[in-house]
Design a protein around this motif. Structure first.
Motif, PDB file in Angstrom:
ATOM      1  N   GLU A   1     -66.210 -11.334  27.647  1.00 23.83           N
ATOM      2  CA  GLU A   1     -67.473 -10.842  28.172  1.00 23.83           C
ATOM      3  C   GLU A   1     -67.372  -9.373  28.576  1.00 23.83           C
ATOM      4  O   GLU A   1     -68.286  -8.573  28.321  1.00 23.83           O
ATOM      5  N   LEU A   2     -66.244  -8.975  29.196  1.00 28.72           N
ATOM      6  CA  LEU A   2     -66.039  -7.572  29.564  1.00 28.72           C
ATOM      7  C   LEU A   2     -65.991  -6.679  28.323  1.00 28.72           C
ATOM      8  O   LEU A   2     -66.546  -5.576  28.307  1.00 28.72           O
ATOM      9  N   GLN A   3     -65.315  -7.164  27.283  1.00 32.42           N
ATOM     10  CA  GLN A   3     -65.205  -6.371  26.055  1.00 32.42           C
ATOM     11  C   GLN A   3     -66.560  -6.174  25.389  1.00 32.42           C
ATOM     12  O   GLN A   3     -66.831  -5.116  24.812  1.00 32.42           O
TER      13      GLN A   3
ATOM     14  N   LEU B   1     -71.442  -0.169  26.039  1.00 28.13           N
ATOM     15  CA  LEU B   1     -71.387   1.146  26.681  1.00 28.13           C
ATOM     16  C   LEU B   1     -70.824   2.198  25.740  1.00 28.13           C
ATOM     17  O   LEU B   1     -71.314   3.337  25.698  1.00 28.13           O
ATOM     18  N   ASP B   2     -69.793   1.831  24.969  1.00 29.73           N
ATOM     19  CA  ASP B   2     -69.206   2.774  24.013  1.00 29.73           C
ATOM     20  C   ASP B   2     -70.226   3.203  22.966  1.00 29.73           C
ATOM     21  O   ASP B   2     -70.183   4.329  22.453  1.00 29.73           O
ATOM     22  N   LEU B   3     -71.147   2.294  22.614  1.00 32.58           N
ATOM     23  CA  LEU B   3     -72.173   2.596  21.622  1.00 32.58           C
ATOM     24  C   LEU B   3     -73.433   3.183  22.260  1.00 32.58           C
ATOM     25  O   LEU B   3     -74.447   3.341  21.595  1.00 32.58           O
TER      26      LEU B   3
ATOM     27  N   GLU C   1     -79.029  -0.579  27.686  1.00 36.79           N
ATOM     28  CA  GLU C   1     -79.910  -1.715  27.951  1.00 36.79           C
ATOM     29  C   GLU C   1     -79.250  -3.028  27.523  1.00 36.79           C
ATOM     30  O   GLU C   1     -79.378  -4.050  28.196  1.00 36.79           O
ATOM     31  N   ALA C   2     -78.528  -2.992  26.391  1.00 34.99           N
ATOM     32  CA  ALA C   2     -77.815  -4.190  25.942  1.00 34.99           C
ATOM     33  C   ALA C   2     -76.709  -4.550  26.931  1.00 34.99           C
ATOM     34  O   ALA C   2     -76.482  -5.735  27.226  1.00 34.99           O
ATOM     35  N   ALA C   3     -75.995  -3.542  27.456  1.00 37.73           N
ATOM     36  CA  ALA C   3     -74.956  -3.790  28.447  1.00 37.73           C
ATOM     37  C   ALA C   3     -75.558  -4.421  29.702  1.00 37.73           C
ATOM     38  O   ALA C   3     -75.024  -5.391  30.255  1.00 37.73           O
ATOM     39  N   ARG C   4     -76.698  -3.881  30.142  1.00 40.05           N
ATOM     40  CA  ARG C   4     -77.374  -4.427  31.318  1.00 40.05           C
ATOM     41  C   ARG C   4     -77.810  -5.864  31.078  1.00 40.05           C
ATOM     42  O   ARG C   4     -77.632  -6.734  31.950  1.00 40.05           O
ATOM     43  N   THR C   5     -78.357  -6.133  29.903  1.00 39.42           N
ATOM     44  CA  THR C   5     -78.792  -7.492  29.567  1.00 39.42           C
ATOM     45  C   THR C   5     -77.627  -8.462  29.593  1.00 39.42           C
ATOM     46  O   THR C   5     -77.740  -9.586  30.118  1.00 39.42           O
TER      47      THR C   5
END
Length: 202
Positions: free
Chosen positions: A52-54, A60-62, A66-70
């Protein structure tokens, strides 16, 4: 009992809870329930958490904030739902739900809860043993190369409780439910690409 349409089975009579060196031997009951040691449980938990962290790190790297927040919200909501299981008052069942996908990797799992604390009359070891036997039976008749999603809806009032399992996937045949041996009821229905069964008790 090969037809699941409006099947009802009533039984009369009489895995995260706290781990010791392994899930308590009482949980093995007469049905030889699968069990995990602390080391195995921690290994699975670390593996899931790192995955999940990865995923969040990849977002974030990309620069997909918003996807990271979701994903963070999805993870925290899942943890919140599973934490509420502590109020159910059926520790063997709680442990079985927490460890379900580790012992039955053919399935993915979502959990929804609506739980009030109460004194439970049902023998939770009997219920957990039945669930273990049921999913071992299900695994005999599903395609191991297919993906199956299980939604586990847990409801409990002060005087009663229920577990509703909705399984989506490609099924090979109708399932014969094991005979429940305990103070709880099992009802089941089927439709195309979906099995639903509910266990109820007090």
């Amino acid at each position: 009992m090969s037809n699941w349409n409006n099947v009802e089975i009533v039984g009369k009579g009489d895995r995260l809870a706290s781990f010791t060196s392994e899930i308590p031997t009482s949980l093995t009951h007469s049905m030889e329930m699968k069990k995990l040691t602390i080391k195995e449980a921690l290994k699975y938990a670390r593996h899931d958490f790192l995955n999940e962290l990865q995923l969040v790190l990849l977002n974030l790297d990309l620069d997909q904030k918003e996807a990271a927040r979701t994903n963070i919200l999805r993870i925290t909501e899942r943890m919140r739902e599973e934490a509420v299981l502590d109020k159910l008052g059926l520790p063997a069942v709680e442990t079985w739900i927490h460890t379900f996908v580790w012992l039955h990797p053919t399935f993915s799992k979502t959990v929804t809860t609506e739980i009030e604390r109460g004194v439970r009359k049902s023998n939770d070891v009997d219920v957990a043993s039945y669930l273990d036997k049921l999913f071992q039976e299900i695994e005999r008749w599903i395609d191991p190369l297919s993906d199956y999603e299980v939604n586990i809806s847990v409801y409990a009032s002060q005087t009663s409780w229920s577990l509703r399992f909705t399984i989506q996937g490609d099924f090979r045949r109708k399932l014969e439910l094991p005979e429940p041996m305990g103070d709880f009821e099992v009802t089941a229905t089927d439709s195309e690409n979906q099995w639903t069964f509910t266990i109820r008790g007090q």
